[in-house]
Design a protein around this motif. Structure first.
Motif, short mmCIF file in Angstrom:
data_model
loop_
_atom_site.label_atom_id
_atom_site.label_comp_id
_atom_site.label_asym_id
_atom_site.label_seq_id
_atom_site.Cartn_x
_atom_site.Cartn_y
_atom_site.Cartn_z
N PRO A 1 0.81 -1.22 0.00
CA PRO A 1 0.00 0.00 0.00
C PRO A 1 0.84 1.27 0.00
O PRO A 1 0.47 2.26 -0.64
CB PRO A 1 -0.82 -0.13 1.29
N MET A 2 1.99 1.25 0.69
CA MET A 2 2.84 2.45 0.71
C MET A 2 3.44 2.73 -0.66
O MET A 2 3.46 3.88 -1.13
CB MET A 2 3.96 2.29 1.75
N SER A 3 3.98 1.69 -1.31
CA SER A 3 4.63 1.93 -2.61
C SER A 3 3.60 2.28 -3.67
O SER A 3 3.83 3.16 -4.51
CB SER A 3 5.46 0.71 -3.03
N ALA A 4 2.43 1.61 -3.65
CA ALA A 4 1.38 1.95 -4.61
C ALA A 4 0.81 3.33 -4.32
O ALA A 4 0.50 4.10 -5.25
CB ALA A 4 0.27 0.90 -4.57
N GLY A 5 0.69 3.68 -3.05
CA GLY A 5 0.22 5.02 -2.69
C GLY A 5 1.18 6.10 -3.18
O GLY A 5 0.76 7.16 -3.65
N ALA A 6 2.48 5.81 -3.09
CA ALA A 6 3.46 6.75 -3.61
C ALA A 6 3.30 6.93 -5.11
O ALA A 6 3.35 8.06 -5.63
CB ALA A 6 4.87 6.26 -3.28
N LEU A 7 3.08 5.85 -5.84
CA LEU A 7 2.87 5.94 -7.29
C LEU A 7 1.68 6.83 -7.63
O LEU A 7 1.75 7.67 -8.53
CB LEU A 7 2.64 4.55 -7.86
N SER B 1 6.38 12.14 -12.25
CA SER B 1 6.11 12.41 -10.83
C SER B 1 5.76 11.13 -10.09
O SER B 1 6.19 10.92 -8.94
CB SER B 1 4.95 13.41 -10.70
N SER B 2 5.00 10.25 -10.73
CA SER B 2 4.64 8.97 -10.09
C SER B 2 5.88 8.14 -9.81
O SER B 2 6.05 7.59 -8.71
CB SER B 2 3.69 8.18 -10.99
N VAL B 3 6.76 8.04 -10.80
CA VAL B 3 7.96 7.22 -10.64
C VAL B 3 8.87 7.82 -9.57
O VAL B 3 9.45 7.09 -8.75
CB VAL B 3 8.70 7.07 -11.98
N VAL B 4 9.02 9.16 -9.56
CA VAL B 4 9.87 9.80 -8.54
C VAL B 4 9.35 9.50 -7.15
O VAL B 4 10.12 9.18 -6.23
CB VAL B 4 9.94 11.32 -8.79
N ARG B 5 8.04 9.59 -6.96
CA ARG B 5 7.48 9.28 -5.64
C ARG B 5 7.73 7.82 -5.27
O ARG B 5 8.05 7.50 -4.11
CB ARG B 5 5.97 9.58 -5.63
N PHE B 6 7.58 6.93 -6.23
CA PHE B 6 7.83 5.50 -5.97
C PHE B 6 9.29 5.27 -5.57
O PHE B 6 9.57 4.56 -4.60
CB PHE B 6 7.50 4.72 -7.25
N LEU B 7 10.22 5.89 -6.30
CA LEU B 7 11.64 5.74 -5.97
C LEU B 7 11.94 6.38 -4.63
O LEU B 7 12.74 5.85 -3.84
CB LEU B 7 12.49 6.38 -7.07
N ASP B 8 11.31 7.52 -4.35
CA ASP B 8 11.54 8.17 -3.05
C ASP B 8 11.09 7.30 -1.89
O ASP B 8 11.75 7.25 -0.84
CB ASP B 8 10.80 9.51 -3.00
N HIS B 9 9.96 6.61 -2.07
CA HIS B 9 9.50 5.72 -1.00
C HIS B 9 10.57 4.68 -0.68
O HIS B 9 10.89 4.45 0.49
CB HIS B 9 8.22 5.01 -1.43
N ALA C 1 7.50 6.45 4.36
CA ALA C 1 8.63 5.53 4.50
C ALA C 1 8.29 4.53 5.60
O ALA C 1 7.62 4.87 6.58
CB ALA C 1 9.90 6.29 4.85
N VAL C 2 8.75 3.31 5.44
CA VAL C 2 8.42 2.25 6.39
C VAL C 2 9.12 2.52 7.72
O VAL C 2 10.33 2.76 7.74
CB VAL C 2 8.86 0.87 5.84
N PRO C 3 8.41 2.48 8.84
CA PRO C 3 9.07 2.60 10.15
C PRO C 3 9.62 1.24 10.59
O PRO C 3 9.06 0.20 10.25
CB PRO C 3 7.93 3.05 11.06
N PHE C 4 10.72 1.26 11.34
CA PHE C 4 11.32 0.01 11.82
C PHE C 4 11.40 0.02 13.33
O PHE C 4 11.85 1.00 13.94
CB PHE C 4 12.72 -0.18 11.23
#
Length: 910
Positions: free
Chosen positions: A525-531, A585-593, A623-626
């Motif tokens: 969901p995070m990576s798709a949301g970034a896209l 913009s979609s790809v940049v957000r995906f890479l940023d995630h 970004a995923v929290p750890f």
């Protein structure tokens, strides 16, 4: 008769030019019978093994060898009549003159001639419980259906009196077969035996009640009423009660889906009073074979539904508008014999008539291509005898919730079944000639049945086209455009996907298409949301909407994927409907995630690190929290393959800042678990991206990492060259921390090369640089390395002093220090102090400090500690540590294996 003749409709027989051929008894007969019962069809090795050993085969190797030997002996025995051909992972019988084929070819047109091919009990000379339990009953059923047809023809021809004895024998032999009872009642009635006909009805009624707990079907009941009324004309063929037979033709080359067919079989009604109507929903993506499975299963069980089989195409995913329940009910009522004037105008009234007609019947209703549960619900039969099978690209969860439907979700075929499907269509000779290309063709078709059948038809239509040629066309061209048959709009993968896409809501459509912009179809969901540029909670809802439409698959909790053809379709849609700016913009957000998450993981895994000047990210990008180090390592391990692909993708598509930064962010994980091969591959990506950007800072980072990798491969000259270049750049740009790191790595490389004086010079320079920077942590690490170099040179006393100084500094910083303690232990050993050296290793191993060490560091300490402990007589502990060291060294691919193996061998020899 000249040539080979094969017979299975009775004892198994093979003749050649009219003379019988002796078929080897035992497994040879079972093998030939199994193949002949599936004439010209592939039978897998696994299935043959099950048949030959009646479900209890020996070991895999023994079974395979015995099967091969059985095939060889059978071929030798058959001689010129040999029909056994080898296929990929199986065999088939290539035959023409087979009694079973003749029987089937005449079954509809001339049942009398068809039945003449039967010679007695099937395969009575073949000893196989499994064959007689699973295969023979199906053939017996085929014969009974044809026999019913023949009797109907004889009744129509006026042979009622002579049929009575035969029908009494048949009802005795098959007491639950209602059609034979109906034919007996007709024959008795037409023979002026009305009372006997009514007695026959009472007899079958009692039988059905006692055996199954059910009443006779509508045919018998209406026939009973007609006899009571003494109707002058009475026929099983011309009845007021229409028995619809609407099933489309079965696929002759239907392949696989064995488990799915078994699951459908379990849904058959048992006849228990009060049982609800059974509803099965077969769901899956476009082209996955839902209708083919439903039709194939319906043909297998149609005789369980003597009152008919109804089929309606609901056009839920079609170019035309979906069929309304009102219009669908009109079709169904007409199929049940209602004229136009007898069909009500109101939908609710149509539902009432439809359900009344089916209330006591045993009917199979196939509702194909449904859009929604609301479209289907009015069409469900009533009563406890019927079965409704629905196919849909939606998950029809409303039917599950309110109508107790059982859902069977279809995925693409396993590769072996996909290859088998191709083989069944284009012929075994072509697939055997190019087995690798055939498997590749199946993969390019994503093992999707529609794509496979289109590809196979293209090959079948061009006999001289090699499989490899079609593979090359699909691989290098527009795959979706290639997978279509020009004059058939239904036979096109792209068209099938388009119909699913058009049913989505606008935001769902956009989610689907942006998923095609990235190199791997694996999303959270995070990576798709970034896209898409939405929060992960919203993205999860959209992904699950796509999953319900079978345009993505939730293959693990909150992880979604697509097969390759759907991903290509998504990309096509994105290229058509998204602007260049939107796509970028979609790809940049995906890479940023992924960049900001892997950088966060690096912080947790290895707090001592080079801080990256990260790209700014859109606030919507999460970004995923750890929670801890283990959590961060688990994420890196799970996403590793995707991260590697993203680095290559970012370089190739000129997202250059992301290319070098994701590589650099991965270093924390690579330091612990990366192979040298992957490290080299990624470092070269980072170096290329940095040089294209003319970013000297990034270039030095990549060069430094490359130097470390070359050193680990023992390519010292190349490592020194690259590391000196990295140091020179860092000095030019005055990167103070980087200078100290490069000096320390140069020292390490000189040390590995055996140049102790050069190593000491660079370690001392590194210590001074750390001191100038004010970085005690870095200074303590270089001091440890200096102490180790002194050990290697033989200056053990100074080594002890420097190691103690490093340890004191690390203890002030609350750092775990297994490497420094290892150095101190080796210095003690060099001085001959065999009390402090082994005790230091015992302290290291007992403290648990190695749990957070990298592969190389841990393997070295275990191996060196093992040597010392063995030297003082602690052989069992030494063996344990040496074996663990060797396992780590080999798994890490870090060039330590030779040393670790030597240590272990020495301990074992001692």
């Amino acid at each position: 008769m000249l040539g080979a003749v094969y017979r299975v409709l009775g004892p198994l027989e093979v003749l050649f030019n009219g003379k019988p051929i002796v078929v080897p008894a035992g497994k040879g007969r079972v093998l030939l019978a199994t193949l002949l019962l599936r004439p010209n069809q592939f039978v897998s090795v696994d299935e043959l093994v099950e048949r030959l050993w009646d479900g209890s085969p020996p070991s895999i190797d023994r079974a395979a060898k015995t099967l091969q030997m059985t095939v060889t002996r059978l071929r030798q025995a058959l001689g010129p009549a040999n029909c056994v051909s080898t296929t990929t992972n199986g065999y088939l019988a290539k035959v023409e003159n087979l009694d079973l084929l003749h029987f089937r070819s005449l079954a509809d047109s001339d049942p009398h001639a068809a039945l003449e091919w039967w010679r007695g009990p099937l395969l009575k000379n073949v000893a196989s419980d499994a064959l007689h339990r699973e295969e023979v009953p199906q053939l017996v059923e085929e014969r009974l259906v044809v026999l019913e047809r023949r009797i109907e023809q004889d009744l129509d021809a006026g042979r009622a009196i002579e049929l009575v004895p035969e029908l009494r024998a048949l009802t005795s032999e098959h007491p639950l077969r209602e059609r034979f009872w109906a034919q007996l009642m007709i024959a008795l009635y037409r023979s002026d035996q009305q009372a006997a006909a009514l007695a026959a009805f009472r007899q079958v009624s009692d039988l059905l009640a006692n055996e199954l707990g059910i009443d006779p079907g509508v045919l018998l009941r209406d026939l009973h009423q007609s006899i009571l009324r003494a109707e002058p004309t009475l026929s099983t063929l011309r009845r007021d009660v229409v028995v619809p037979r609407q099933l489309p033709s079965d696929l002759t080359r239907f392949t696989g889906r064995t488990d799915d067919l078994v699951r459908l079989d379990t849904l058959l009604p048992t006849g228990t009073a009060g049982q609800a109507v059974v509803i099965s929903a077969i769901t899956g993506s476009a082209g996955v074979g839902k209708t083919a499975l439903a039709v194939h299963w319906a043909h297998r069980v149609r005789d369980r539904f003597p009152d008919g089989q109804l089929v309606v195409n609901l056009r839920g995913y079609d170019r035309a508008e979906p069929l309304t329940p009102h219009d669908a009910l009109g079709q169904l009522l007409r199929a049940l014999g209602r004229s136009k004037n007898e069909i009500p105008d109101e939908t609710e009234e149509r539902i009432g008539v439809y359900r009344s007609l089916l209330a006591d019947r045993r009917v199979l209703v196939l509702l194909d291509n449904a859009r929604t549960a609301e479209q289907v619900r009015p069409l469900l039969p009533a009563g406890s005898r019927s079965v409704a099978v629905i196919t849909s690209r939606s998950d029809l969860r409303g039917l599950v919730a309110l109508n107790d439907a059982k859902v069977l979700k279809l995925g693409v075929l396993p590769l072996s079944e996909a290859v088998q499907l191709l083989e069944n269509v284009i012929g075994v000779h072509r697939t055997q000639a190019e087995p690798e290309a055939t498997a590749e063709l199946a993969r390019l078709c994503a093992c999707l049945p529609l794509a496979l059948r289109i590809a196979a038809s293209l090959l079948a239509g061009e006999p001289h086209l090699q499989v490899r040629e079609l593979v090359d066309q699909l691989d290098s061209g527009d795959r979706l455009a290639e997978l279509e048959i020009g004059d058939d709009r239904e036979a096109a993968v792209r068209s099938a996907f388009d119909l699913s896409y058009k049913t989505l809501a606008p935001e769902e459509q956009r989610m689907f298409r942006v998923l095609g912009l990235v190199p791997r179809a694996d999303f959270t969901p995070m990576s798709a949301g970034a896209l898409l540029g939405v929060p992960s909670a919203r993205a999860l809802k959209l992904l699950r909407a796509l999953a319900r439409a079978h345009l993505v698959e939730e293959h693990a909790p909150q992880r979604f994927s697509q097969h390759d053809l759907l991903r290509l379709h998504a990309r096509e849609r994105a290229l058509t409907e998204e602007s260049d700016e939107q796509r970028r913009s979609s790809v940049v957000r995906f890479l940023d995630h992924h960049l900001h998450t892997v950088d966060r993981a690096y912080d947790v895994i290895r707090p001592v690190r080079n801080v990256l000047p990260l790209t700014e990210r859109d606030p919507v990008v999460e970004a995923v929290p750890f929670e801890d180090r283990d959590d961060a390592l688990a994420w890196c391990r799970r996403e590793y393959d995707l991260l590697v692909e993203l680095c290559e993708f970012a370089l190739n598509e000129r997202y250059l800042e992301h290319a070098w930064q994701i590589v650099s962010g991965m270093w924390g994980y690579l330091h612990l678990h990366g192979s040298t091969e992957d490290i080299l591959r990624l470092d070269n990506i980072a170096l290329e991206a940095a040089r294209q950007l003319r970013n000297r800072y990034a270039e030095a980072i990549a060069l430094h990492s490359l130097g470390v990798a070359r050193k680990n491969m023992h390519e010292y000259e190349e490592a020194l060259r690259v590391l000196h270049e990295a140091l020179r750049i860092r000095q030019e740009i005055d990167h103070e921390r980087g200078i100290a790191v490069s000096q320390a790595e140069l020292a390490s490389t000189y040390l590995w090369q055996g140049c102790h004086d050069e190593a000491l010079r660079y370690y001392r320079a590194s210590i001074e640089q750390w001191r100038r920077v004010g970085n005690d942590r870095g200074m303590s690490m270089s001091m440890n390395s200096l102490a180790w170099t002194l050990v290697c040179k033989g200056d053990f006393s100074e080594a002890v002093e420097v190691a103690k100084e490093a340890l004191a500094l690390q203890e002030q910083l609350a750092l775990q220090s297994p490497s420094t303690r290892d150095t101190l232990a080796q210095a003690y050993a060099g001085l001959g102090d065999l009390d402090k050296a082994p005790q230091t290793y015992r302290d290291i191993f007992a403290s648990g400090a190695l749990a957070h060490a990298g592969v190389r560091e841990k393997a070295e300490i275990l191996s060196q500690g093992a040597e010392i402990l063995n030297h003082v007589g602690e052989r069992q502990a030494a063996l344990s540590y040496a074996r663990e060291a060797l396992e780590l060294a080999e798994r890490g691919g870090q060039g330590l294996a030779e040393k670790a193996r030597r240590v272990l061998q020495e301990i074992e020899a001692s």
